[in-house]
Design an enzyme around this catalytic site. Sequence first.
Site, PDB file in Angstrom:
ATOM      1  N   SER A 114      16.397  22.964  23.630  1.00 58.94           N
ATOM      2  CA  SER A 114      15.805  22.542  22.364  1.00 58.94           C
ATOM      3  C   SER A 114      14.863  21.352  22.565  1.00 58.94           C
ATOM      4  CB  SER A 114      16.908  22.162  21.376  1.00 58.94           C
ATOM      5  OG  SER A 114      17.410  20.906  21.727  1.00 58.94           O
TER       6      SER A 114
ATOM      7  N   ARG B 237      20.085  31.450  21.267  1.00 57.42           N
ATOM      8  CA  ARG B 237      20.374  30.537  22.382  1.00 57.42           C
ATOM      9  C   ARG B 237      21.864  30.627  22.699  1.00 57.42           C
ATOM     10  NH1 ARG B 237      16.944  25.245  22.091  1.00 57.42           N
ATOM     11  NH2 ARG B 237      15.471  26.681  23.048  1.00 57.42           N
TER      12      ARG B 237
ATOM     13  N   ASP C 258      19.584  21.792   7.147  1.00 51.59           N
ATOM     14  CA  ASP C 258      20.191  23.032   7.624  1.00 51.59           C
ATOM     15  C   ASP C 258      21.176  22.869   8.771  1.00 51.59           C
ATOM     16  OD1 ASP C 258      18.308  22.288   9.474  1.00 51.59           O
ATOM     17  OD2 ASP C 258      17.158  24.135   9.454  1.00 51.59           O
ATOM     18  N   HIS C 259      21.001  21.829   9.591  1.00 50.35           N
ATOM     19  CA  HIS C 259      21.781  21.757  10.829  1.00 50.35           C
ATOM     20  C   HIS C 259      23.180  21.157  10.662  1.00 50.35           C
ATOM     21  CE1 HIS C 259      18.289  22.989  13.007  1.00 50.35           C
ATOM     22  NE2 HIS C 259      18.809  22.710  14.177  1.00 50.35           N
TER      23      HIS C 259
ATOM     24  N   ARG D 226      15.047  18.562  21.415  1.00 43.41           N
ATOM     25  CA  ARG D 226      15.812  17.364  21.056  1.00 43.41           C
ATOM     26  C   ARG D 226      15.288  16.067  21.689  1.00 43.41           C
ATOM     27  NH1 ARG D 226      21.501  19.426  21.930  1.00 43.41           N
ATOM     28  NH2 ARG D 226      20.648  20.923  20.448  1.00 43.41           N
TER      29      ARG D 226
ATOM     30  N   ASP E 189      11.663  21.167  15.998  1.00 42.68           N
ATOM     31  CA  ASP E 189      12.726  22.076  16.408  1.00 42.68           C
ATOM     32  C   ASP E 189      12.105  23.085  17.370  1.00 42.68           C
ATOM     33  OD1 ASP E 189      15.666  23.004  15.342  1.00 42.68           O
ATOM     34  OD2 ASP E 189      14.453  24.669  16.083  1.00 42.68           O
TER      35      ASP E 189
HETATM   36 FE1  SF4 Z   1      19.313  26.502  13.288  1.00 42.64          FE
HETATM   37 FE2  SF4 Z   1      18.092  26.176  15.616  1.00 42.64          FE
HETATM   38 FE3  SF4 Z   1      20.074  27.943  15.346  1.00 42.64          FE
HETATM   39 FE4  SF4 Z   1      17.772  28.406  14.221  1.00 42.64          FE
HETATM   40  S1  SF4 Z   1      18.163  28.230  16.430  1.00 42.64           S
HETATM   41  S2  SF4 Z   1      19.768  28.668  13.256  1.00 42.64           S
HETATM   42  S3  SF4 Z   1      17.127  26.361  13.612  1.00 42.64           S
HETATM   43  S4  SF4 Z   1      20.221  25.738  15.177  1.00 42.64           S
END
Ligand code: SF4
Length: 804
Positions: A688, A493, A133-134, A690, A198
């Site tokens: 995050s 975020r 997804d990223h 990370r 995540d």
């Molecule tokens: Fe993707 Fe993280 Fe954004 Fe959710 S918060 S859409 S998992 S990057």
Amino acid sequence: MRPIDLASRSGVALRRAFQAQQLRRVTGSRQYSNVTSLPPTYEKLHNKYSEVRRVLGAQRLTLAEKILYSHLDNVEESLLNNTNNGRDIRGKANLKLKPDRVNMQDASAQMALLQFMSCNLPQTAIPASIHCDHLIVGSKGADDDLQAGIQTNHEVFDFLESAAKKYGLDFWAPGAGIIHQTVLENYAIPGLMMLGTDSHSPNAGGMSTITIGVGGADAVEALVGAPWELKAPKVLGVSLTGKLSNWASPKDLILHLAGLLTVRGGTGYIVEYSGPGVETLSCTGMATICNMGAEIGATTSIFPYTEASARYLQSTRREQAAKNAATFQNFPGAGASEDAYFKFKADEGAQYDELIEIDLSKLEPHINGPHTPDLSTPLSQFKATVQEQKWPEKLSAGLIGSCTNSSYEDMTRVESIVRAAEEAGLKPKADFYVTPGSEQIRATLERDGTLQSFEKAGGIVLSNACGPCIGQWKRQDGVEKGTVNAILTSYNRNFRGRNDGNLDTMNFLASPEIVTAMAYAGSTTFNPVTDSLTTPDGKEFKFPAPHGLEGPKTPFDIGKDVFKVASQLPNPNEQIAIAPTSERLALLEPFEPFPESDLSGLKVLVKVSGKCTTDTISAAGPWLKYKGHLPNISANTLNTAVNAETNEVNVAYDLDGSKHTIPELAKLWKERNQPWLVVAEHNYGEGSAREHAALQPRYLGARIIVCKSFARIHETNLKKQGVVPLTFVNEQDYDKVAAGDEVATVGLYEMLQNGGQGEVQLKVTKKGTGEELLIPVKHQVSKDQAGFILAGSALNLLSKGASL
Ligand code: SF4
């Protein structure tokens, strides 16, 4: 399509049985056979819960505690050590937990799997999934972007798919959806404990699970079947009364809470919601709130299981899971008291360490930002704040969706205002983007006409992936880096540069409804609750209050076949796809162990001032492509950190005064075998989960990070990679240390050898004058973590254990 109970999935039961057998082999865990009328997931939970009740007696427990403690490897050992015989568990006990499953997104899965490979096991001990997804850039629209994303990242996707086949993991291909939405739709059932690589994994707390965001090294512990350690969190209660109305949405609750608690307020806590207001929320609304609990630094967040949760299970075609949850809650345990039953809510009389009360009826929409999710402004005051702060009044883009806010309820509420505006002849003045959280939600919104409403309004539907939420946004509006501009998103975020890599983009967070209405106005000073727009024929138009449906009238559409999950048994013959010449993937070399003495001769590489998030330490955006290649990604280390002594961004000075970027100097010092440390301020590593933010400094030669305070996940990640996180006993000592100073530790080696017991000081020799200072520092090193640091990293220790 997707299953309800982990063990009841077609083609998966055999694997689970095999894995359970494997798990017993790896961990020697005790088996239970006395309960036969519950599905396996709940049988296990029931038996552990009975042990918890036996150990803690009639102690009142919050929901979070019930689930968490019922996942302990050894209930007695964890709950009775150092806890005043179980009376003082929170903040004291070291919980050694056995999660039910692990979920990994593609960017972090690369490193997690590279680490898992080092353990040489044939398969994972518990079920796990990979979600691509990223890495998809959002730009022109779903089809083009997805094709381009697959082309650019095929090497990584091939690697992840081959690892999934080899180790028997679920694989969700690019375009299938964003990890948290997919997990909520498919894997989350009440009572589970999951780890996710995540930080927004707590999203699944909306379905009464304990789901915690971790780094890849933590995930590997769970994947090899080792217990995963967590200091027992405190519990912050949020009691809800009333009901949301008009423009207020679940997002506004968490935006408001972020303002109250700040980005550090939830550190060390699980946030648990209760009260009659909970019953008025949808399951996906609860998930949104849990998702953004990461923004206040909470370990995780959780809601009780409600009728809305059961409805969500049914609409996602998991009727059996809803039945199982009901059966389980009515299944009698030992003893006659009510405590014998596991209810997915807190015990009557359970105590919270802190309690916040919120009346949903009084909640108004909020807008948070720019640049930090806790700068919260009620909508009614936003216009005045924009003007006072001289923030841009022009809104350049509105972006809705993502893992946080792309539920059926969110999107149909937005649709109601889009349709009203359409009928009045209005179009959004700002660019308007929509990111569906999964193929399932996308296909359902398409089936029910919602996506068409957005497209008719000029909205661009992006692929079911993270895209602009993680810096993967190729803007089409000509806004260049360095241009001050404002955007509104319904994401979670908003650190600087988070969305488009432009540090001058002011990114505000709001509900999808507010983002959309303001996109129509093209203005940050528009208040859709009170203000009007002018239609093309000169009439006044006021948006109606949004309304939508909690879920679709018929179950969700599963979408295109190509995006369905690939579930498979492990295939030992599968070759893992890593080309030796790859610039995207590199096998890992183990880090060297801790010396058999205190550390000496370290130099301060840089003293950082202000916010230092994991984005600062390891930027995302274009760097995401190097997530599987440690040497290559290390070239971004701390590249947006502010040098406290010169106020310059990404500048550090060598001992001879020569000027470098921070990662360049770190690399030079690595080549010279010069170990180093970083000095920083508060909440170092917030943001995050990370783990690259810990791995990269370690790779480049960092041995210590000393700061005023740490964000929880990052502090743990550092220890797992063999970097020692220390905090100043006296915050003013931050002022006494400067770049280039020499540092030695006093008492550190002894503390590590004593399993985390003992005091540590830093002996600082000032550069230039040679003056010596002794600075007391604190640590939070547990016995296991001391072992990780001494071994050089958690992986060094785990791979030894796995090869025994
Ligand atoms: Fe993707 Fe993280 Fe954004 Fe959710 S918060 S859409 S998992 S990057």
